[in-house]
Design a protein around this motif. Sequence first.
Motif, PDB file in Angstrom:
ATOM      1  N   ALA A 107       7.679   0.419  -3.995  1.00 41.54           N
ATOM      2  CA  ALA A 107       6.414   1.004  -4.451  1.00 41.54           C
ATOM      3  C   ALA A 107       5.882   0.198  -5.622  1.00 41.54           C
ATOM      4  N   ALA A 108       4.565   0.305  -5.849  1.00 39.87           N
ATOM      5  CA  ALA A 108       3.941  -0.384  -6.975  1.00 39.87           C
ATOM      6  C   ALA A 108       2.821   0.473  -7.535  1.00 39.87           C
ATOM      7  N   ILE A 109       2.501   0.211  -8.800  1.00 40.54           N
ATOM      8  CA  ILE A 109       1.437   0.952  -9.461  1.00 40.54           C
ATOM      9  C   ILE A 109       0.680   0.000 -10.377  1.00 40.54           C
ATOM     10  N   SER A 110      -0.624   0.161 -10.435  1.00 44.26           N
ATOM     11  CA  SER A 110      -1.449  -0.701 -11.277  1.00 44.26           C
ATOM     12  C   SER A 110      -1.226  -0.383 -12.756  1.00 44.26           C
ATOM     13  N   GLY A 111      -1.733  -1.236 -13.609  1.00 43.98           N
ATOM     14  CA  GLY A 111      -1.545  -1.067 -15.041  1.00 43.98           C
ATOM     15  C   GLY A 111      -2.099   0.239 -15.581  1.00 43.98           C
ATOM     16  N   SER A 112      -3.211   0.662 -15.051  1.00 44.97           N
ATOM     17  CA  SER A 112      -3.828   1.923 -15.477  1.00 44.97           C
ATOM     18  C   SER A 112      -3.188   3.131 -14.818  1.00 44.97           C
ATOM     19  N   GLY A 113      -2.464   2.889 -13.734  1.00 44.95           N
ATOM     20  CA  GLY A 113      -1.886   3.991 -12.958  1.00 44.95           C
ATOM     21  C   GLY A 113      -2.818   4.520 -11.899  1.00 44.95           C
ATOM     22  N   GLY A 114      -3.992   3.941 -11.782  1.00 47.31           N
ATOM     23  CA  GLY A 114      -4.978   4.459 -10.852  1.00 47.31           C
ATOM     24  C   GLY A 114      -4.761   4.089  -9.400  1.00 47.31           C
ATOM     25  N   SER A 115      -3.937   3.081  -9.159  1.00 53.05           N
ATOM     26  CA  SER A 115      -3.672   2.641  -7.789  1.00 53.05           C
ATOM     27  C   SER A 115      -2.179   2.591  -7.540  1.00 53.05           C
ATOM     28  N   THR A 116      -1.772   3.102  -6.395  1.00 50.80           N
ATOM     29  CA  THR A 116      -0.360   3.085  -6.025  1.00 50.80           C
ATOM     30  C   THR A 116      -0.213   2.587  -4.589  1.00 50.80           C
ATOM     31  N   TYR A 117       0.935   1.990  -4.324  1.00 53.35           N
ATOM     32  CA  TYR A 117       1.206   1.405  -3.016  1.00 53.35           C
ATOM     33  C   TYR A 117       2.661   1.687  -2.664  1.00 53.35           C
ATOM     34  N   TYR A 118       2.921   1.878  -1.363  1.00 53.15           N
ATOM     35  CA  TYR A 118       4.266   2.238  -0.926  1.00 53.15           C
ATOM     36  C   TYR A 118       4.666   1.479   0.326  1.00 53.15           C
ATOM     37  N   ALA A 119       5.950   1.230   0.438  1.00 55.93           N
ATOM     38  CA  ALA A 119       6.494   0.760   1.700  1.00 55.93           C
ATOM     39  C   ALA A 119       6.424   1.904   2.708  1.00 55.93           C
ATOM     40  N   ASP A 120       6.239   1.557   3.973  1.00 57.65           N
ATOM     41  CA  ASP A 120       6.135   2.594   5.002  1.00 57.65           C
ATOM     42  C   ASP A 120       7.381   3.479   5.044  1.00 57.65           C
ATOM     43  N   SER A 121       8.528   2.899   4.733  1.00 59.95           N
ATOM     44  CA  SER A 121       9.793   3.635   4.835  1.00 59.95           C
ATOM     45  C   SER A 121       9.916   4.765   3.817  1.00 59.95           C
ATOM     46  N   VAL A 122       9.102   4.734   2.756  1.00 60.66           N
ATOM     47  CA  VAL A 122       9.215   5.764   1.721  1.00 60.66           C
ATOM     48  C   VAL A 122       7.936   6.574   1.553  1.00 60.66           C
ATOM     49  N   LYS A 123       6.895   6.183   2.252  1.00 59.21           N
ATOM     50  CA  LYS A 123       5.602   6.850   2.111  1.00 59.21           C
ATOM     51  C   LYS A 123       5.736   8.337   2.449  1.00 59.21           C
ATOM     52  N   GLY A 124       5.203   9.181   1.582  1.00 62.29           N
ATOM     53  CA  GLY A 124       5.296  10.620   1.783  1.00 62.29           C
ATOM     54  C   GLY A 124       6.538  11.247   1.192  1.00 62.29           C
ATOM     55  N   ARG A 125       7.504  10.424   0.809  1.00 62.94           N
ATOM     56  CA  ARG A 125       8.744  10.956   0.215  1.00 62.94           C
ATOM     57  C   ARG A 125       8.906  10.527  -1.246  1.00 62.94           C
ATOM     58  N   PHE A 126       8.455   9.331  -1.579  1.00 64.64           N
ATOM     59  CA  PHE A 126       8.592   8.792  -2.940  1.00 64.64           C
ATOM     60  C   PHE A 126       7.232   8.770  -3.620  1.00 64.64           C
ATOM     61  N   THR A 127       7.243   8.947  -4.937  1.00 61.48           N
ATOM     62  CA  THR A 127       6.018   8.877  -5.732  1.00 61.48           C
ATOM     63  C   THR A 127       6.267   8.038  -6.971  1.00 61.48           C
TER      64      THR A 127
END
Length: 123
Positions: A49-69
């Motif tokens: 997973a990744a998050i922008s500097g401001s926290g406004g954008s997040t990205y996830y691997a398909d394997s964890v999407k919906g389970r990890f934040t």
Amino acid sequence: QVQLVESGGGSVQAGGSLRLSCAASGRTFSSYAMGWFRQAPGKEREFVAAISGSGGSTYYADSVKGRFTISRDNAKNTVYLQMNSLKPEDTAVYYCAASRRSSYYIGRGYAHWGQGTQVTVSS
């Protein structure tokens, strides 16, 4: 330069939850995008997973999407990974990393890494 220290790993049964934290040194934390990666025994390190500097954008691997934040608190220089509905295949050493590259959201361009924290999920 930024130094990163992960914490919060441990052992949990399948279906359980853990929250990882990554504390960063320095005054420029908000200028870094942050990512979480993991490496299981015998496997290559993979983007989680990744998050922008401001926290406004997040990205996830398909394997964890919906389970990890992934989230961050720039006032505390800390990034978090909340992991729910854990599965045995989530077992790995988890690393946080910092990037100033535009490619951070696809798991590339990370120049600073923590030492990792072990997560073990039993069935």
